[in-house]
Design a protein around this motif. Structure first.
Motif, PDB file in Angstrom:
ATOM      1  N   VAL A  63      20.810  -3.445   3.415  1.00 44.74           N
ATOM      2  CA  VAL A  63      20.272  -1.902   3.617  1.00 44.74           C
ATOM      3  C   VAL A  63      19.288  -1.777   2.608  1.00 44.74           C
ATOM      4  O   VAL A  63      17.986  -1.514   2.505  1.00 44.74           O
ATOM      5  N   LEU A  64      19.861  -1.982   1.201  1.00 43.56           N
ATOM      6  CA  LEU A  64      19.111  -1.591   0.126  1.00 43.56           C
ATOM      7  C   LEU A  64      17.935  -2.535  -0.230  1.00 43.56           C
ATOM      8  O   LEU A  64      16.852  -2.169  -0.586  1.00 43.56           O
ATOM      9  N   VAL A  65      18.339  -3.927   0.054  1.00 41.14           N
ATOM     10  CA  VAL A  65      17.285  -4.909   0.090  1.00 41.14           C
ATOM     11  C   VAL A  65      16.105  -4.452   0.919  1.00 41.14           C
ATOM     12  O   VAL A  65      14.707  -4.646   0.566  1.00 41.14           O
ATOM     13  N   LEU A  66      16.325  -4.140   2.183  1.00 41.05           N
ATOM     14  CA  LEU A  66      14.989  -3.809   3.154  1.00 41.05           C
ATOM     15  C   LEU A  66      14.490  -2.602   2.763  1.00 41.05           C
ATOM     16  O   LEU A  66      13.334  -2.545   2.710  1.00 41.05           O
ATOM     17  N   VAL A  67      15.200  -1.410   2.350  1.00 40.70           N
ATOM     18  CA  VAL A  67      14.663  -0.400   1.778  1.00 40.70           C
ATOM     19  C   VAL A  67      13.810  -0.598   0.473  1.00 40.70           C
ATOM     20  O   VAL A  67      12.351  -0.293   0.666  1.00 40.70           O
ATOM     21  N   VAL A  68      14.179  -1.457  -0.365  1.00 38.12           N
ATOM     22  CA  VAL A  68      13.107  -1.901  -1.441  1.00 38.12           C
ATOM     23  C   VAL A  68      11.981  -2.553  -1.059  1.00 38.12           C
ATOM     24  O   VAL A  68      10.897  -2.692  -1.370  1.00 38.12           O
ATOM     25  N   GLY A  69      12.241  -3.576  -0.263  1.00 36.59           N
ATOM     26  CA  GLY A  69      11.191  -4.375   0.535  1.00 36.59           C
ATOM     27  C   GLY A  69      10.146  -3.507   1.005  1.00 36.59           C
ATOM     28  O   GLY A  69       8.833  -3.603   1.161  1.00 36.59           O
ATOM     29  N   ILE A  70      10.574  -2.507   1.979  1.00 37.62           N
ATOM     30  CA  ILE A  70       9.641  -1.470   2.686  1.00 37.62           C
ATOM     31  C   ILE A  70       8.792  -0.844   1.781  1.00 37.62           C
ATOM     32  O   ILE A  70       7.680  -0.484   1.887  1.00 37.62           O
ATOM     33  N   VAL A  71       9.279  -0.185   0.689  1.00 39.37           N
ATOM     34  CA  VAL A  71       8.815   0.501  -0.367  1.00 39.37           C
ATOM     35  C   VAL A  71       7.804  -0.435  -1.210  1.00 39.37           C
ATOM     36  O   VAL A  71       6.589   0.046  -1.280  1.00 39.37           O
ATOM     37  N   MET A  72       7.940  -1.434  -1.558  1.00 39.70           N
ATOM     38  CA  MET A  72       7.073  -2.239  -2.215  1.00 39.70           C
ATOM     39  C   MET A  72       6.061  -2.927  -1.266  1.00 39.70           C
ATOM     40  O   MET A  72       4.853  -2.971  -1.843  1.00 39.70           O
ATOM     41  N   PHE A  73       6.585  -3.294  -0.173  1.00 45.18           N
ATOM     42  CA  PHE A  73       5.320  -3.715   0.878  1.00 45.18           C
ATOM     43  C   PHE A  73       4.295  -2.591   1.309  1.00 45.18           C
ATOM     44  O   PHE A  73       3.027  -2.809   1.142  1.00 45.18           O
ATOM     45  N   THR A  74       4.899  -1.495   1.254  1.00 45.70           N
ATOM     46  CA  THR A  74       4.072  -0.136   1.471  1.00 45.70           C
ATOM     47  C   THR A  74       2.995   0.108   0.396  1.00 45.70           C
ATOM     48  O   THR A  74       1.747   0.352   0.624  1.00 45.70           O
ATOM     49  N   LEU A  75       3.546   0.096  -0.671  1.00 50.43           N
ATOM     50  CA  LEU A  75       2.880   0.383  -1.791  1.00 50.43           C
ATOM     51  C   LEU A  75       1.753  -0.630  -2.160  1.00 50.43           C
ATOM     52  O   LEU A  75       0.665  -0.302  -2.645  1.00 50.43           O
ATOM     53  N   GLY A  76       2.395  -1.908  -2.061  1.00 54.08           N
ATOM     54  CA  GLY A  76       1.488  -2.990  -2.253  1.00 54.08           C
ATOM     55  C   GLY A  76       0.212  -3.096  -1.519  1.00 54.08           C
ATOM     56  O   GLY A  76      -0.980  -3.216  -1.494  1.00 54.08           O
ATOM     57  N   PHE A  77       0.567  -2.561  -0.055  1.00 49.62           N
ATOM     58  CA  PHE A  77      -0.581  -2.814   0.963  1.00 49.62           C
ATOM     59  C   PHE A  77      -1.653  -1.647   0.782  1.00 49.62           C
ATOM     60  O   PHE A  77      -2.651  -1.584   0.982  1.00 49.62           O
ATOM     61  N   ALA A  78      -0.997  -0.359   0.268  1.00 47.17           N
ATOM     62  CA  ALA A  78      -1.907   0.736   0.154  1.00 47.17           C
ATOM     63  C   ALA A  78      -2.648   0.436  -1.184  1.00 47.17           C
ATOM     64  O   ALA A  78      -4.085   0.711  -0.986  1.00 47.17           O
ATOM     65  N   GLY A  79      -2.356  -0.231  -1.956  1.00 44.58           N
ATOM     66  CA  GLY A  79      -2.912  -0.458  -3.131  1.00 44.58           C
ATOM     67  C   GLY A  79      -4.168  -1.582  -3.147  1.00 44.58           C
ATOM     68  O   GLY A  79      -5.137  -1.369  -3.418  1.00 44.58           O
ATOM     69  N   CYS A  80      -3.521  -2.461  -2.230  1.00 54.47           N
ATOM     70  CA  CYS A  80      -4.596  -3.616  -1.882  1.00 54.47           C
ATOM     71  C   CYS A  80      -5.685  -3.122  -1.040  1.00 54.47           C
ATOM     72  O   CYS A  80      -6.791  -3.284  -1.412  1.00 54.47           O
ATOM     73  N   VAL A  81      -5.383  -2.620  -0.023  1.00 55.92           N
ATOM     74  CA  VAL A  81      -6.506  -2.063   0.767  1.00 55.92           C
ATOM     75  C   VAL A  81      -7.528  -1.071   0.364  1.00 55.92           C
ATOM     76  O   VAL A  81      -8.637  -0.840   0.415  1.00 55.92           O
ATOM     77  N   GLY A  82      -6.543  -0.259  -0.452  1.00 54.76           N
ATOM     78  CA  GLY A  82      -7.364   1.173  -0.866  1.00 54.76           C
ATOM     79  C   GLY A  82      -8.322   0.479  -2.119  1.00 54.76           C
ATOM     80  O   GLY A  82      -9.452   1.057  -1.946  1.00 54.76           O
ATOM     81  N   ALA A  83      -7.942  -0.584  -2.885  1.00 51.51           N
ATOM     82  CA  ALA A  83      -8.786  -0.904  -3.801  1.00 51.51           C
ATOM     83  C   ALA A  83      -9.957  -1.830  -3.196  1.00 51.51           C
ATOM     84  O   ALA A  83     -11.196  -1.646  -3.489  1.00 51.51           O
TER      85      ALA A  83
END
Length: 266
Positions: A63-83
């Protein structure tokens, strides 16, 4: 005759693609964490029966691995698309999330006693669920073997677990013992003796020192930190600088986009 005002403001391609490159790493890391977590869950059969997670009172490391993955995926996606799309909302979300995480890290460094109490409570709760999940069991065993410790504050903490509890009602063979990871390893033994901790807590505490680690894992961690303060400080500073760099890129890009929009409004 109509006059038009043209602004010299423009979005910096340098900051734009640097922020994109910065975030693509987060996005790919998030994908990797999510893939690893889902694979681990499928191996344990959780994807076909989610009650295996809800029935676990401690932490499932997956669960910890999944939570870290979701947070990193979401932030990375927001940063990439936002840029790439010059989307101010996504960039502000990315920047705000990074600031929030940075403030949490600072709060953890300031309120050390509160963090220590939460870690103790967290460790004790997971001791209760030691036999309920193989990943949790392996995690606790690894922590105890690496840090030469046993329990949160000491071996007595294993009374929190129903299998190791010393109560007369327990019929477990592990009653009043500790996991094998608490045992002091014998260099002469090539095969791990998984029964080395049986009945150890039935003996007097003076006999424990020769067979098991008597120091708690929280105490071991507190002793480890001062000895490795430069490593810990270096890692914290490196992570902080990366976060500040990401915040700087996002804020600069937001300012450029707002300046261009303001110029186009005339």
């Amino acid at each position: 005759m109509h006059y038009y005002r043209y602004s010299n403001a423009e979005v910096s391609c340098w900051y734009k693609y640097l922020l994109f490159s910065y975030n693509i790493v987060f996005w790919l890391a998030g994908v990797a964490f999510l893939a690893a977590g889902l694979w681990a869950w499928s191996e344990k059969g959780v994807l076909s029966d989610l009650t295996k997670v809800t029935g676990l009172h401690g932490l499932d490391p997956v669960v910890l691995v999944l939570v870290v993955g979701i947070v990193m995926f979401t932030l990375g996606f927001a940063g990439c698309v936002g840029a790439l799309r010059e989307n101010i909302c996504l960039l502000k979300f990315f920047c705000g999330a990074f600031v929030f995480i940075f403030l949490l890290e600072l709060a953890g460094a300031v309120f050390q006693d509160w963090v220590r109490d939460r870690v103790k409570e967290f460790f004790e709760n997971n001791i209760k669920s030691y036999r309920d999940d193989i990943d949790l069991q392996n995690l606790i065993d690894s922590l105890q073997k690496i840090n030469h410790c046993c329990g949160a504050q000491g071996p007595e903490d294993w009374d929190f677990n129903i299998y190791f509890n010393c109560s007369s009602e327990s019929k477990s063979r592990e009653k009043c013992g500790v996991p094998f990871s608490c045992c002091i390893p014998d260099p002469a033994q090539k095969v791990v003796n998984t029964q080395c901790g049986y009945d150890i807590r039935k003996k007097s505490k003076s006999e424990w020192d020769d067979q098991i680690f008597v120091k708690g894992c929280i105490v071991a961690l507190e002793a480890w930190l001062p000895k490795n303060i430069y490593i810990v400080a270096g890692v914290f500073i490196a992570i902080s600088l990366l976060q500040i760099f990401g915040i700087f890129l996002a804020r600069t890009l937001i300012s450029d986009i707002e300046a261009v929009k303001a110029g186009n409004a005339f």
